[in-house]
Design an enzyme around this catalytic site. Structure first.
Site, PDB file in Angstrom:
ATOM      1  N   GLU A  19       8.176  16.312  15.907  1.00 10.22           N
ATOM      2  CA  GLU A  19       8.621  16.215  14.519  1.00 10.22           C
ATOM      3  C   GLU A  19       7.799  17.173  13.654  1.00 10.22           C
ATOM      4  O   GLU A  19       6.574  17.068  13.602  1.00 10.22           O
ATOM      5  CB  GLU A  19       8.466  14.784  13.993  1.00 10.22           C
ATOM      6  CG  GLU A  19       9.015  14.645  12.591  1.00 10.22           C
ATOM      7  CD  GLU A  19       8.937  13.238  12.025  1.00 10.22           C
ATOM      8  OE1 GLU A  19       9.951  12.748  11.526  1.00 10.22           O
ATOM      9  OE2 GLU A  19       7.852  12.634  12.087  1.00 10.22           O
ATOM     10  N   GLU A  66       9.534   1.844  10.928  1.00  9.60           N
ATOM     11  CA  GLU A  66      10.511   2.930  10.742  1.00  9.60           C
ATOM     12  C   GLU A  66       9.739   4.227  10.887  1.00  9.60           C
ATOM     13  O   GLU A  66       8.937   4.567  10.019  1.00  9.60           O
ATOM     14  CB  GLU A  66      11.139   2.845   9.351  1.00  9.60           C
ATOM     15  CG  GLU A  66      12.035   1.646   9.139  1.00  9.60           C
ATOM     16  CD  GLU A  66      13.225   1.642  10.063  1.00  9.60           C
ATOM     17  OE1 GLU A  66      13.637   2.724  10.520  1.00  9.60           O
ATOM     18  OE2 GLU A  66      13.725   0.548  10.357  1.00  9.60           O
ATOM     19  N   CYS A  68      13.027  11.392   6.926  1.00 10.17           N
ATOM     20  CA  CYS A  68      13.044  11.049   8.360  1.00 10.17           C
ATOM     21  C   CYS A  68      14.417  11.273   8.971  1.00 10.17           C
ATOM     22  O   CYS A  68      14.543  11.480  10.166  1.00 10.17           O
ATOM     23  CB  CYS A  68      12.570   9.612   8.568  1.00 10.17           C
ATOM     24  SG  CYS A  68      13.494   8.410   7.603  1.00 10.17           S
ATOM     25  N   LYS A 103       0.843  -1.197   0.000  1.00  7.71           N
ATOM     26  CA  LYS A 103       0.000   0.000   0.000  1.00  7.71           C
ATOM     27  C   LYS A 103       0.878   1.247   0.000  1.00  7.71           C
ATOM     28  O   LYS A 103       1.482   1.602   1.003  1.00  7.71           O
ATOM     29  CB  LYS A 103      -0.911   0.040   1.239  1.00  7.71           C
ATOM     30  CG  LYS A 103      -1.965   1.124   1.068  1.00  7.71           C
ATOM     31  CD  LYS A 103      -2.558   1.592   2.367  1.00  7.71           C
ATOM     32  CE  LYS A 103      -2.116   2.942   2.814  1.00  7.71           C
ATOM     33  NZ  LYS A 103      -2.135   4.039   1.862  1.00  7.71           N
TER      34      LYS A 103
HETATM   35  O1  TXE Z   1       1.919   9.828   7.472  1.00  7.88           O
HETATM   36  P1  TXE Z   1       1.348   8.456   7.940  1.00  7.88           P
HETATM   37  P2  TXE Z   1       1.180  11.217   7.278  1.00  7.88           P
HETATM   38  C1  TXE Z   1       5.563  11.904   9.818  1.00  7.88           C
HETATM   39  C2  TXE Z   1       5.598  13.399   9.621  1.00  7.88           C
HETATM   40  C3  TXE Z   1       4.234  13.698   9.151  1.00  7.88           C
HETATM   41  C4  TXE Z   1       3.430  12.725   9.977  1.00  7.88           C
HETATM   42  C5  TXE Z   1       2.087  12.380   9.414  1.00  7.88           C
HETATM   43  O2  TXE Z   1       5.837  14.036  10.846  1.00  7.88           O
HETATM   44  O3  TXE Z   1       3.848  15.018   9.387  1.00  7.88           O
HETATM   45  O4  TXE Z   1       4.219  11.570  10.001  1.00  7.88           O
HETATM   46  O5  TXE Z   1       2.218  12.132   8.032  1.00  7.88           O
HETATM   47  C6  TXE Z   1      -0.690   4.826   6.026  1.00  7.88           C
HETATM   48  N1  TXE Z   1      -3.306   1.998   9.435  1.00  7.88           N
HETATM   49  N2  TXE Z   1       6.097  11.153   8.699  1.00  7.88           N
HETATM   50  O6  TXE Z   1      -0.122  11.321   7.973  1.00  7.88           O
HETATM   51  O7  TXE Z   1      -0.038   8.584   8.454  1.00  7.88           O
HETATM   52  C7  TXE Z   1      -0.822   5.957   5.052  1.00  7.88           C
HETATM   53  O8  TXE Z   1      -1.909   5.740   4.181  1.00  7.88           O
HETATM   54  C8  TXE Z   1      -2.493   1.614   8.440  1.00  7.88           C
HETATM   55  C9  TXE Z   1       7.390  10.607   8.893  1.00  7.88           C
HETATM   56  O9  TXE Z   1       1.153  11.452   5.863  1.00  7.88           O
HETATM   57  O10 TXE Z   1       2.344   7.852   8.821  1.00  7.88           O
HETATM   58  C10 TXE Z   1       0.529   5.918   4.372  1.00  7.88           C
HETATM   59  O11 TXE Z   1       0.561   4.896   3.392  1.00  7.88           O
HETATM   60  N3  TXE Z   1      -1.879   2.477   7.609  1.00  7.88           N
HETATM   61  C11 TXE Z   1       7.788   9.703   7.855  1.00  7.88           C
HETATM   62  C12 TXE Z   1       1.470   5.556   5.512  1.00  7.88           C
HETATM   63  O12 TXE Z   1       0.639   4.961   6.502  1.00  7.88           O
HETATM   64  C13 TXE Z   1      -2.073   3.788   7.805  1.00  7.88           C
HETATM   65  C14 TXE Z   1       7.210   9.723   6.532  1.00  7.88           C
HETATM   66  C15 TXE Z   1       2.203   6.731   6.124  1.00  7.88           C
HETATM   67  O13 TXE Z   1       1.274   7.687   6.540  1.00  7.88           O
HETATM   68  C16 TXE Z   1      -2.917   4.259   8.849  1.00  7.88           C
HETATM   69  C17 TXE Z   1       5.887  10.289   6.482  1.00  7.88           C
HETATM   70  C18 TXE Z   1      -3.540   3.298   9.683  1.00  7.88           C
HETATM   71  N4  TXE Z   1      -4.318   3.647  10.705  1.00  7.88           N
HETATM   72  C19 TXE Z   1       5.399  10.998   7.549  1.00  7.88           C
HETATM   73  N5  TXE Z   1      -2.913   5.608   8.807  1.00  7.88           N
HETATM   74  C20 TXE Z   1       9.093   9.016   7.972  1.00  7.88           C
HETATM   75  N6  TXE Z   1       9.509   8.703   9.180  1.00  7.88           N
HETATM   76  O14 TXE Z   1       9.735   8.743   6.972  1.00  7.88           O
HETATM   77  C21 TXE Z   1      -2.114   5.974   7.784  1.00  7.88           C
HETATM   78  N7  TXE Z   1      -1.608   4.880   7.163  1.00  7.88           N
END
Ligand code: TXE
Length: 480
Positions: free
Chosen positions: A383, A247, A281, A172
């Site tokens: 973050e 991660e 990240c 996904k």
């Molecule tokens: O990421 P999400 P978001 C951090 C960064 C950002 C915050 C939120 O601070 O502002 O996270 O970002 C899927 N069950 N990072 O909301 O939610 C979602 O569809 C299963 C750090 O965009 O973490 C996507 O495919 N899956 C970071 C993936 O999770 C779920 C990179 C990541 O989305 C879900 C990105 C659920 N309940 C954001 N909810 C890094 N560390 O690299 C969401 N997803």
């Protein structure tokens, strides 16, 4: 409008609900495509396809699996300009960055695991009359959930080891940036993957993402994303004792001592702060500077920050593009407002950047540098994941360590010093899964990768990623 589809059982198919939502180009602030809003019913079809494909895929020779991964790499290479353009449009990142980092690194991921397929071995033991050996075997149907900041790079980094060791995958991609995964799905049949071995489901985290984490036939999940989402996934997965690799986020320190090689340090700190608009990240979002060098650091760091070319991501000369989405831009801007309330002084940037022409409604934020904030305030603890860094002075090594370690995160740190003994001391005492000394973001795919504290669970890296996607079985016999 560019309407994409799920890829299930070797075919592109519409979501069962027939419902789609917008894919927004963040540089234009306008929808340019439609994404399937997949749900539990689509997942059921994908899991059935994956389960049916597994017995044959498990027994497929590793060399054959490797050849398919290599072929996929070759096909992406043949279309690399289309991938770079899609990555840039979907994410808002400069096309030069997509072309030089994201796409080549994605190809390298596939090649790395093609070479590694078949190399995992077990162990053997002999005690008195018993002899044992372990077998590393694929788990079955596994899932990968990946984010929007490095969409193709992280998508391939997770999918490739799972396939190399013989699992069938439900992948996904982020709903914010689905295009490169979709382009990849168009190449899977030509690469030779049998139907059902790779299934790609598009949609929202709360629906299809959550359904994946709860599905009883998905035995392992590899996730990269935010810490709050990681905790959610961990709790759902725990109810079924799924294997999980997480991660997550970071609040990484860049620690600068006065005796550092200065030019290298300034270049490194700028790259660590603003690469991909600060949306990596591993980005160094807190810059800790030895007090005696604080003013010198500002004098060199600020002009370099101000010289970063902000502009249309599709222009070759652009170094700093748009943030990934409107909600994300709003989040980052809200942190800049918070920093001001907490007493922060904005040294440069601090606002949305309005561009002309095609990008007039885009989600651009100035590279922003803030000082005068205590290490314990929210701006220095949470973050932000955008082009926003804070400068924090420290008196000595002890204080630098206390500040660096004083957050809930522990993903990556970089230490800049000409004193090798100090670099080693710091590396030992930093609460950080990765420590770079006098460099930043140098990645050797063979090395373990991952975070401490709230930055993650488990380690990835060539060997570790393949081990994660296997079960180790012990076989024992007795000499009679
Ligand atoms: O990421 P999400 P978001 C951090 C960064 C950002 C915050 C939120 O601070 O502002 O996270 O970002 C899927 N069950 N990072 O909301 O939610 C979602 O569809 C299963 C750090 O965009 O973490 C996507 O495919 N899956 C970071 C993936 O999770 C779920 C990179 C990541 O989305 C879900 C990105 C659920 N309940 C954001 N909810 C890094 N560390 O690299 C969401 N997803």
């Amino acid at each position: 409008m560019n309407t994409i589809q799920n890829f299930i059982g070797g075919r592109h198919i519409a979501p069962i609900s027939q419902i789609y939502f917008d894919n927004v180009d963040p540089a234009m602030g306008a929808a340019y495509g439609q994404i399937p809003d997949s749900g539990a019913a689509d997942l059921e079809v994908a899991v059935t396809a994956a389960k049916n494909a597994f017995p044959t895929w498990r027994d497929t020779p590793a060399a054959t699996r490797a050849a398919m991964l290599s072929k996929l790499a070759e096909l992406i290479e043949a279309h690399k300009e289309a991938f770079a353009r899609a990555e840039s449009i979907d994410t808002g990142k400069p096309i030069a960055l997509a072309r030089s980092v994201d796409i080549p690194r994605s190809i390298a991921n596939l090649r790395t695991f093609a070479e590694a397929a078949g190399t995992l071995s077990g162990q053997s033991f002999k005690k008195d009359r018993s002899e044992s050996y372990t077998l590393r075997q694929p788990i079955g149907v596994v899932a990968t959930i990946s984010p929007w900041n490095l969409p193709l790079l992280l998508f391939t980094w997770k999918m490739a080891p799972a396939l190399a060791v013989g699992n069938c995958v439900i992948a996904k991609p982020s709903e914010v940036t689905p295009m490169t995964a979709y382009l990849l799905s168009e190449l899977l049949n030509d690469a030779g993957f049998p139907p059902g071995v790779v299934n790609i489901l598009h949609g929202k985290g709360a629906s299809i993402g959550a359904a994946i984490t709860r599905h009883p036939d998905i035995a392992a999940i590899s996730f990269t994303g935010g810490t709050a989402t990681g905790i959610d996934i961990y709790s759902n997965a725990a109810r079924q004792l799924k294997k999980v690799s997480l991660e997550l986020g970071g609040k990484n320190p860049t620690v600068v001592f006065e005796d550092a090689d200065w030019k290298k340090t300034i270049d490194g700190a700028v790259a660590a702060a603003f690469t991909n608009q600060g949306q990596v990240c591993l980005c160094g979002s807190r810059i800790l500077i030895e007090e005696s060098a604080y003013n010198k650091f500002k004098a060199d760091f600020l002009p370099k920050t101000e010289s970063i070319a902000v502009g249309d991501p599709l222009e070759e000369s652009t170094q700093h593009g748009a943030t990934a989405s409107k909600p994300h831009m709003d989040k980052v801007l809200s942190y800049i407002e918070l920093a001001k309330k907490e007493g922060g002084r904005i040294l440069t940037g601090g606002t949305r950047r309005m561009l002309n022409g095609r990008c007039k409604d885009g989600y651009f934020i100035e590279p922003t540098v803030i000082e005068n904030l205590p290490p314990s305030c929210r701006t220095n603890q949470e973050e932000i994941f955008g082009p926003v860094v804070t400068l924090i002075p420290f008196k000595n090594e002890e204080e630098a360590l206390a500040i660096a370690n004083g957050t809930q995160y522990g993903l990556a740190a970089s230490v800049w010093t000409g004193n090798a003994a100090r670099a080693r001391r710091m590396a030992e005492r930093l609460d950080s899964g990765i420590v770079w000394t006098n460099c930043w973001n140098v990645r050797d795919l063979d090395t373990p990768f991952g975070g401490m504290k709230k930055s993650g669970v488990g380690r990835e890296g060539k060997q570790r990623a393949m081990e994660f996607f296997t079960e180790e079985k012990t076989v024992t016999s007795m000499r009679t």
